[in-house]
Scaffold this motif. Structure first.
Motif, short mmCIF file in Angstrom:
data_model
loop_
_atom_site.label_atom_id
_atom_site.label_comp_id
_atom_site.label_asym_id
_atom_site.label_seq_id
_atom_site.Cartn_x
_atom_site.Cartn_y
_atom_site.Cartn_z
N GLY A 45 0.85 -1.18 0.00
CA GLY A 45 0.00 0.00 0.00
C GLY A 45 0.89 1.23 0.00
N PHE A 46 0.69 2.10 -1.00
CA PHE A 46 1.44 3.35 -1.09
C PHE A 46 0.49 4.49 -0.79
CE2 PHE A 46 3.83 0.53 -3.88
CZ PHE A 46 5.13 0.79 -3.50
N ASP A 47 0.89 5.39 0.08
CA ASP A 47 0.06 6.53 0.45
C ASP A 47 0.91 7.79 0.39
OD1 ASP A 47 -2.07 8.05 1.38
OD2 ASP A 47 -1.72 7.52 3.48
N ASP A 48 0.44 8.80 -0.33
CA ASP A 48 1.14 10.08 -0.46
C ASP A 48 2.59 9.90 -0.91
OD1 ASP A 48 -0.86 11.95 0.14
OD2 ASP A 48 -0.63 11.57 2.29
N SER A 85 11.51 -1.95 -13.60
CA SER A 85 11.64 -3.03 -14.59
C SER A 85 11.73 -4.37 -13.88
CB SER A 85 12.86 -2.81 -15.49
OG SER A 85 14.04 -2.84 -14.72
N GLY A 86 10.94 -5.34 -14.38
CA GLY A 86 10.95 -6.68 -13.81
C GLY A 86 10.40 -6.74 -12.40
N CYS A 87 9.50 -5.82 -12.03
CA CYS A 87 8.93 -5.77 -10.68
C CYS A 87 7.52 -6.34 -10.68
CB CYS A 87 8.89 -4.33 -10.17
SG CYS A 87 10.51 -3.59 -9.98
N SER A 88 7.10 -6.88 -9.55
CA SER A 88 5.75 -7.40 -9.39
C SER A 88 4.91 -6.40 -8.59
CB SER A 88 5.78 -8.74 -8.65
OG SER A 88 4.46 -9.17 -8.41
N PHE A 89 3.75 -6.05 -9.15
CA PHE A 89 2.85 -5.08 -8.50
C PHE A 89 1.48 -5.68 -8.23
CE2 PHE A 89 5.92 -2.37 -10.64
CZ PHE A 89 6.20 -1.44 -9.64
N ARG A 90 1.36 -6.97 -8.13
CA ARG A 90 0.06 -7.62 -7.91
C ARG A 90 -0.53 -7.15 -6.57
NH1 ARG A 90 1.29 -12.96 -8.68
NH2 ARG A 90 0.80 -12.67 -10.85
N GLY A 91 -1.77 -6.64 -6.63
CA GLY A 91 -2.48 -6.23 -5.41
C GLY A 91 -2.01 -4.93 -4.80
N VAL A 92 -1.30 -4.10 -5.55
CA VAL A 92 -0.79 -2.82 -5.03
C VAL A 92 -1.90 -1.79 -4.98
CG1 VAL A 92 0.72 -0.88 -5.61
CG2 VAL A 92 1.58 -3.19 -5.72
N GLU A 93 -1.91 -0.98 -3.93
CA GLU A 93 -2.85 0.13 -3.80
C GLU A 93 -2.08 1.43 -3.81
OE1 GLU A 93 -5.22 -0.27 -0.32
OE2 GLU A 93 -6.13 -2.13 -0.97
N LEU A 94 -2.47 2.34 -4.70
CA LEU A 94 -1.88 3.67 -4.77
C LEU A 94 -2.92 4.66 -4.27
CD1 LEU A 94 -0.34 3.46 -8.34
CD2 LEU A 94 0.88 3.24 -6.18
N ILE A 95 -2.66 5.31 -3.15
CA ILE A 95 -3.59 6.26 -2.58
C ILE A 95 -2.91 7.62 -2.51
CG2 ILE A 95 -5.00 6.85 -0.57
CD1 ILE A 95 -5.05 3.81 0.03
N ASN A 96 -3.44 8.58 -3.25
CA ASN A 96 -2.93 9.95 -3.23
C ASN A 96 -1.46 10.01 -3.64
OD1 ASN A 96 -3.88 12.52 -2.97
ND2 ASN A 96 -3.26 12.73 -0.85
N CYS A 97 -1.10 9.28 -4.69
CA CYS A 97 0.30 9.21 -5.15
C CYS A 97 0.50 10.00 -6.44
CB CYS A 97 0.70 7.76 -5.39
SG CYS A 97 0.73 6.76 -3.89
N ASP A 98 1.70 10.52 -6.61
CA ASP A 98 2.09 11.22 -7.83
C ASP A 98 2.73 10.19 -8.76
OD1 ASP A 98 3.00 12.84 -9.84
OD2 ASP A 98 4.18 14.14 -8.55
N VAL A 99 2.02 9.87 -9.85
CA VAL A 99 2.51 8.84 -10.76
C VAL A 99 2.80 9.39 -12.15
CG1 VAL A 99 1.40 6.94 -9.53
CG2 VAL A 99 0.14 8.15 -11.33
N ASP A 100 2.89 10.70 -12.30
CA ASP A 100 3.22 11.29 -13.60
C ASP A 100 4.56 10.73 -14.08
OD1 ASP A 100 0.98 12.81 -13.72
OD2 ASP A 100 1.95 14.69 -13.17
N HIS A 101 4.60 10.32 -15.31
CA HIS A 101 5.83 9.83 -15.94
C HIS A 101 6.40 8.58 -15.28
CE1 HIS A 101 5.57 13.60 -18.04
NE2 HIS A 101 5.65 14.25 -16.91
N LEU A 102 5.57 7.83 -14.55
CA LEU A 102 5.98 6.55 -13.98
C LEU A 102 6.06 5.53 -15.11
CD1 LEU A 102 6.44 4.43 -11.72
CD2 LEU A 102 3.95 4.31 -11.48
#
Length: 117
Positions: free
Chosen positions: A65-68, A77-94
């Motif tokens: 869980g990612f918050d702020d 690269s080569g990362c697993s994100f299964r079940g990840v929660e992004l809450i109030n995150c800056d994801v521009d250009h991710l």
């Protein structure tokens, strides 16, 4: 950086028993312009973590869980994100595995949403 560990850690699992790993709570961490490789963050909570302009390779974020948190300009690269929660995150250009996910994600505004909805 503050790191708190919870849970118990057991030795080797006996037949039919599962090893219990501790969860991690990471708050107010700055990893800007960093490189991380083969890190297991599974089932952790990361709050107010700054990873912008960072490179992360072959790491596990399952159930995180990612918050702020700030991922602007980060490349995973080569990362697993299964079940990840992004809450109030800056994801521009991710960028994840060569795909500009920040351009694809539409995170709703509000308590379950992101800064860049």
């Amino acid at each position: 950086m503050e790191i708190a560990m919870e849970g118990k850690q057991t030795g080797e699992a006996t037949k039919g028993e599962r090893i219990v790993r501790p969860n991690m709570l990471m708050m107010n961490a700055s990893g800007q312009s960093s490189t991380l490789a083969r890190v297991d963050f599974s089932h952790s909570v990361l709050t107010d973590v700054q990873l912008f302009n960072s490179r992360v390779h072959q790491s596990n974020f399952e159930g995180c869980g990612f918050d702020d948190s700030d991922f602007d300009g980060s490349i995973f690269s080569g990362c697993s994100f299964r079940g990840v929660e992004l809450i109030n995150c800056d994801v521009d250009h991710l960028v994840v595995n060569g795909v500009n996910v920040g351009a694809l994600l539409r995170v709703a505004q509000g308590p379950l949403g992101g800064k860049n909805g």
